[in-house]
Each structure stands twice: as structure tokens, then as C-alpha cells.
Design a protein around this motif. Structure first.
Motif, mmCIF file in Angstrom:
data_model
loop_
_atom_site.group_PDB
_atom_site.id
_atom_site.type_symbol
_atom_site.label_atom_id
_atom_site.label_comp_id
_atom_site.label_asym_id
_atom_site.label_seq_id
_atom_site.Cartn_x
_atom_site.Cartn_y
_atom_site.Cartn_z
ATOM 1 N N GLU A 99 -10.608 -18.933 40.638
ATOM 2 C CA GLU A 99 -11.253 -20.220 40.858
ATOM 3 C C GLU A 99 -10.944 -21.176 39.705
ATOM 4 O O GLU A 99 -11.484 -21.031 38.617
ATOM 5 N N SER A 161 -7.779 -24.694 49.537
ATOM 6 C CA SER A 161 -9.154 -24.667 49.040
ATOM 7 C C SER A 161 -9.665 -26.101 48.941
ATOM 8 O O SER A 161 -8.902 -27.051 48.751
ATOM 9 N N THR A 165 -14.283 -26.933 45.396
ATOM 10 C CA THR A 165 -14.238 -25.525 44.980
ATOM 11 C C THR A 165 -12.782 -25.096 44.810
ATOM 12 O O THR A 165 -12.276 -24.268 45.571
ATOM 13 N N TYR A 202 -16.040 -17.450 54.444
ATOM 14 C CA TYR A 202 -17.095 -17.226 53.462
ATOM 15 C C TYR A 202 -17.970 -16.070 53.936
ATOM 16 O O TYR A 202 -18.725 -16.197 54.901
ATOM 17 N N ALA A 211 -23.384 -16.837 44.169
ATOM 18 C CA ALA A 211 -22.942 -18.225 44.019
ATOM 19 C C ALA A 211 -23.685 -19.147 44.982
ATOM 20 O O ALA A 211 -24.043 -20.276 44.631
ATOM 21 N N THR A 212 -23.928 -18.661 46.188
ATOM 22 C CA THR A 212 -24.630 -19.474 47.180
ATOM 23 C C THR A 212 -26.083 -19.689 46.773
ATOM 24 O O THR A 212 -26.618 -20.798 46.872
ATOM 25 N N ALA A 216 -23.928 -23.168 44.119
ATOM 26 C CA ALA A 216 -22.538 -23.519 43.874
ATOM 27 C C ALA A 216 -21.723 -23.637 45.150
ATOM 28 O O ALA A 216 -20.716 -24.348 45.196
ATOM 29 N N MET A 217 -22.143 -22.930 46.208
ATOM 30 C CA MET A 217 -21.373 -22.909 47.448
ATOM 31 C C MET A 217 -22.088 -23.573 48.618
ATOM 32 O O MET A 217 -21.589 -23.550 49.734
ATOM 33 N N GLU A 220 -20.060 -26.010 50.766
ATOM 34 C CA GLU A 220 -18.999 -25.367 51.532
ATOM 35 C C GLU A 220 -19.552 -24.590 52.717
ATOM 36 O O GLU A 220 -19.017 -24.640 53.824
#
Length: 264
Positions: A99, A161, A165, A202, A211-212, A216-217, A220
Motif C-alpha cells: 500500500e 487501485s 487507497t 474486499y 482497517a475497516t 480507513a476503508m 471503498e
């Protein structure tokens, strides 16, 4: 339950995540000879213990293996064939994240991602093809085969991507896996070896769940038409399909299991 799968199977990255759930699915759908590979012996032990408890008739082989090391890959395939006499299904799943955007990425990190995600898949696939070419099909052609290989790529092997992200090394490596899959699928299809790729979106792996939860996600995941993370079991079931005779006329395909993300 009817057995979809036959023969000896080999799974890299089997200590956790998609690899682990694929091992569970294979045992559930008929595999009784299973080589589990991972760089972490303690993680392999967990997968192995779960399988022994739930599927005591499955014969297991635990192999500590770094997919980026040529000698370890070749040894792992040799050990599998020595124990089970053949190799019928191979799942090349081991991989790491990458990442960062290009201006922030160090060459050392780029090379590490490539060495595991792309070089490692090629090393495994080469050793597997060499073995499969030596063996006769378990079932008659055309629906039978000398062996089946499924490379775990990513939906980021099909699309870029997102700017929010960035993952340039990971995305490049997974596009490479798709190129490798397509090329070798066309090269060896006429010789009775089927090669396809799984392209998860995902998925609720421990890392992505963390992360979710941290936010952070969130943006997305909101783009996924099904409005959720996929389950590891859902990917494992799709890998089972690609490994089974139900997909016997598929070769060189990247199967997206992404809740519709790449349709947009």
C-alpha cells in the motif's frame, strides 16, 4: 455431500485467511490428501489442528515454505509428490500487501512485494506444471485433466487501485499474476493442465476488518454494490469451483468475487 474434488491438493499461504478457508473447503468437498504451505509454522499448525478435528480422514502434510525462495518451492512440491504420489490441484495464494503510491514507495519494498506476489506464483506454477506434465489424468479427457492450478490474484489484477487507497506495487504484482495465468493457461491447456485465477475484492480478512473498523476503508467498501465485505468462505467456495470439473471448459480466466466492484 457429493465429492466435487479428487486427488492431492497443494495450498500456499494456508496458515490464515483465504488459504486457510480454502483448505477447509477442500476437505469439505472431497480432498483427502492435502499439503499445507506457509512461511509461519505456528499458523500452519492451527489450520492443521482444525482440519484434524473436523476431517480426521484427511491426510495432511505441513510444509514451511517461503514462496519467493526457489529451492523451498521446489522442495515443497517434491515433498508433496513423495507423500501423495501426484499433485492434482494447486492453489497459489501466498502474498503480501503493498500500500503506497509510486513517489512514496522505496525500491526495496517494491521488490519484496514482487518477489512474493509475482515471482513466488511463477516459481510455484513452474514446479507444479513440471510435475503435472509427468502424470496421467485421474479422469478421462476432455473433462479430466493432468492437474488444475488456481492463482489467487485480486480484483486489483483487473482494475487500478483507487486514488484514495493507492497500492501500486500490489496492483502491479496482481496484474502480473493475471498475465502469467493467461499465458500459461493457453500454453498448457492442450496438454491437459487447466490454469485460472481467482480475483477477490474486499474480503473480511483480519487485516481488512481492522482497517475497516478504523475507518480507513469505509469509503471503498461503500463503493461495493453489495455494500459489504466478502467472506473468506465465499472466496474459498469459488476457488473450489475453479478447481473442480464444474469449470472444466475454463482456462486463463480471472474470476472476480468482489460484490460487483469491478462492474462499475
Amino acid at each position: 455431500m457429493t465429492s466435487l474434488l479428487r486427488g492431492a491438493a497443494f495450498i500456499t499461504g494456508a496458515g490464515s485467511g483465504i488459504g486457510q478457508y480454502t483448505a477447509y473447503a477442500f476437505a469439505r468437498y472431497g480432498v483427502r490428501q492435502l499439503a499445507l504451505c506457509d512461511v509461519r509454522p505456528e499458523a500452519l499448525e492451527q489450520t492443521s489442528n482444525d482440519l484434524k478435528q473436523n476431517y480426521p480422514d484427511v491426510e495432511l502434510l505441513n510444509i514451511q515454505m517461503d514462496a519467493s525462495k526457489e529451492d523451498e518451492v521446489n522442495s515443497a512440491v517434491d515433498q508433496t509428490v513423495k507423500k501423495f504420489s501426484r499433485l492434482d490441484i494447486a492453489i497459489n495464494n501466498a502474498g503480501i500487501g503493498g500500500e503506497a503510491r509510486t513517489d512514496q514507495l522505496e525500491f526495496e519494498r517494491w521488490r519484496k512485494v514482487m518477489s512474493i506476489n509475482l515471482d513466488g506464483v511463477w516459481l510455484c506454477q513452474r514446479a507444479q506444471i513440471r510435475q503435472m506434465l509427468k502424470q496421467e489424468p485421474l479422469d478421462p479427457l476432455p473433462r479430466g485433466n493432468r492437474g488444475v492450478i488456481v492463482n489467487v490474484a485480486s480484483m486489483l489484477g483487473l482494475v487500478a487501485s483507487a486514488p484514495g487507497t493507492p497500492a501500486v506495487a500490489y496492483t502491479a504484482s496482481k496484474h502480473g499474476v493475471m498475465g502469467l495465468t493467461k499465458t500459461d493457461a493457453t500454453m498448457y491447456a492442450s496438454r491437459g493442465i487447466r490454469i485460472n485465477a481467482m480475483c477477490p475484492g474486499y474480503i473480511a480478512t483480519p487485516l481488512l476488518q481492522t482497517a475497516t473498523a478504523a475507518g480507513a476503508m469505509a469509503a471503498e467498501v461503500a463503493k461495493v454494490p453489495q455494500k459489504r465485505l466478502g467472506e473468506m468462505e465465499e472466496v474459498a467456495d469459488a476457488i473450489t469451483f475453479l478447481a473442480s470439473p464444474m469449470s472444466s471448459f475454463m482456462a486463463g480466466h480471472g474470476l472476480a468475487v468482489d460484490g460487483g466492484y469491478t462492474c462499475q
